[in-house]
Design an enzyme around this catalytic site. Structure first.
Site, mmCIF file in Angstrom:
data_model
loop_
_atom_site.group_PDB
_atom_site.id
_atom_site.type_symbol
_atom_site.label_atom_id
_atom_site.label_comp_id
_atom_site.label_asym_id
_atom_site.label_seq_id
_atom_site.Cartn_x
_atom_site.Cartn_y
_atom_site.Cartn_z
ATOM 1 N N GLU A 65 -4.195 1.466 -5.684
ATOM 2 C CA GLU A 65 -3.478 0.264 -6.157
ATOM 3 C C GLU A 65 -3.460 0.482 -7.839
ATOM 4 O O GLU A 65 -4.277 0.954 -8.325
ATOM 5 C CB GLU A 65 -3.768 -0.997 -6.023
ATOM 6 C CG GLU A 65 -3.667 -1.437 -4.593
ATOM 7 C CD GLU A 65 -2.207 -1.496 -4.043
ATOM 8 O OE1 GLU A 65 -1.081 -1.306 -5.061
ATOM 9 O OE2 GLU A 65 -1.778 -1.709 -2.832
ATOM 10 N N CYS B 55 0.742 -1.149 -0.073
ATOM 11 C CA CYS B 55 0.002 0.006 -0.133
ATOM 12 C C CYS B 55 0.931 1.256 -0.033
ATOM 13 O O CYS B 55 1.546 1.421 0.756
ATOM 14 C CB CYS B 55 -0.799 -0.180 1.167
ATOM 15 S SG CYS B 55 -1.847 1.571 1.305
#
Length: 232
Positions: free
Chosen positions: A102, A2
């Protein structure tokens, strides 16, 4: 991994959701990146927001440049690695967010950014750990990282890892110093995919300085392919 997330809610919304006080002002953040100073709730101060830098330099790597810092840690081994074991046992934190990003590979050189959030697009908390270390000038800094787990059904089409999103009922237990290691490990699982949504966003999110609400807007992948080279 992340590497970007958002916290686009107001100070009042944050205080109400987490039942904690935030001293000073807070401006909503739409494109958060590592090394930035961000609000967290720690096991030492669960009723007041602290501001820590995203990116831990573990004990064995003090005074390393920012590029060598850790920003994530795998939850599967968090209680075993020497670099994070102490923080996991004694220095846990909640990292408020309302979404994360993402990038999906769609070619050898092209990636499409996606935003993931809860179905109601409300606030939640990543599971995190924090650390204190001295920089090259001998100054004390507080930093945090985000724990990750295997991707759930909605994230895995884009990436094989995702941040650990804690269930709301587990947040206090995550900060509680008396929660057992077994109970903590049981919390570090993929969030239920059925309770999340995802959509593609503009390649504007690729640039850290684009910290505006426009990066959260839904954008069709076809449009992204046409604009990608302008911003990538």
């Amino acid at each position: 991994m992340c590497g970007r997330y958002s916290l686009s809610k107001s100070k009042i919304e944050l205080e109400e959701r987490f039942q904690a006080e935030m001293l000073g002002d807070f401006n909503p953040r739409f494109n958060i990146a590592p090394t930035q100073l961000l609000p967290v709730l720690t096991s030492e101060s669960p009723k007041g927001f602290s501001f820590f830098y995203w990116g831990i330099t573990p004990d064995f790597a003090k005074n390393k440049p920012v590029s060598q810092k850790f920003i994530n840690a795998r939850s599967e081994s968090i209680n075993q690695k020497i670099s994070f074991k102490s923080s996991f046992e004694k220095r846990r934190c909640l990292i408020p967010a309302d979404g994360f990003f993402e990038w999906k590979k769609v070619g050898k050189k092209t990636k499409t950014p996606y935003r993931f959030t809860l179905s109601d697009e409300g606030l939640f908390a990543f599971a995190g750990i924090w650390e204190e270390f001295e920089n090259d000038k001998g100054e004390s800094n507080h930093t945090f990282l985000i724990l990750t787990t295997e991707a759930n059904g909605i994230v895995k089409d884009v990436h094989d890892r995702m941040p650990v999103i804690l269930k709301k009922e587990d947040e206090k237990k995550w900060l509680d110093p008396y929660t057992t290691e077994e109970e903590l490990i049981d919390m570090l699982i993929p969030y239920q995919a059925i309770e999340m949504i995802t959509y593609s966003v503009s390649p504007l999110v690729n640039q850290v300085n684009n910290d505006t609400a426009s990066v959260l807007k839904k954008t069709s992948p076809m449009d992204q392919f046409g604009n990608y080279t302008l911003f990538g």
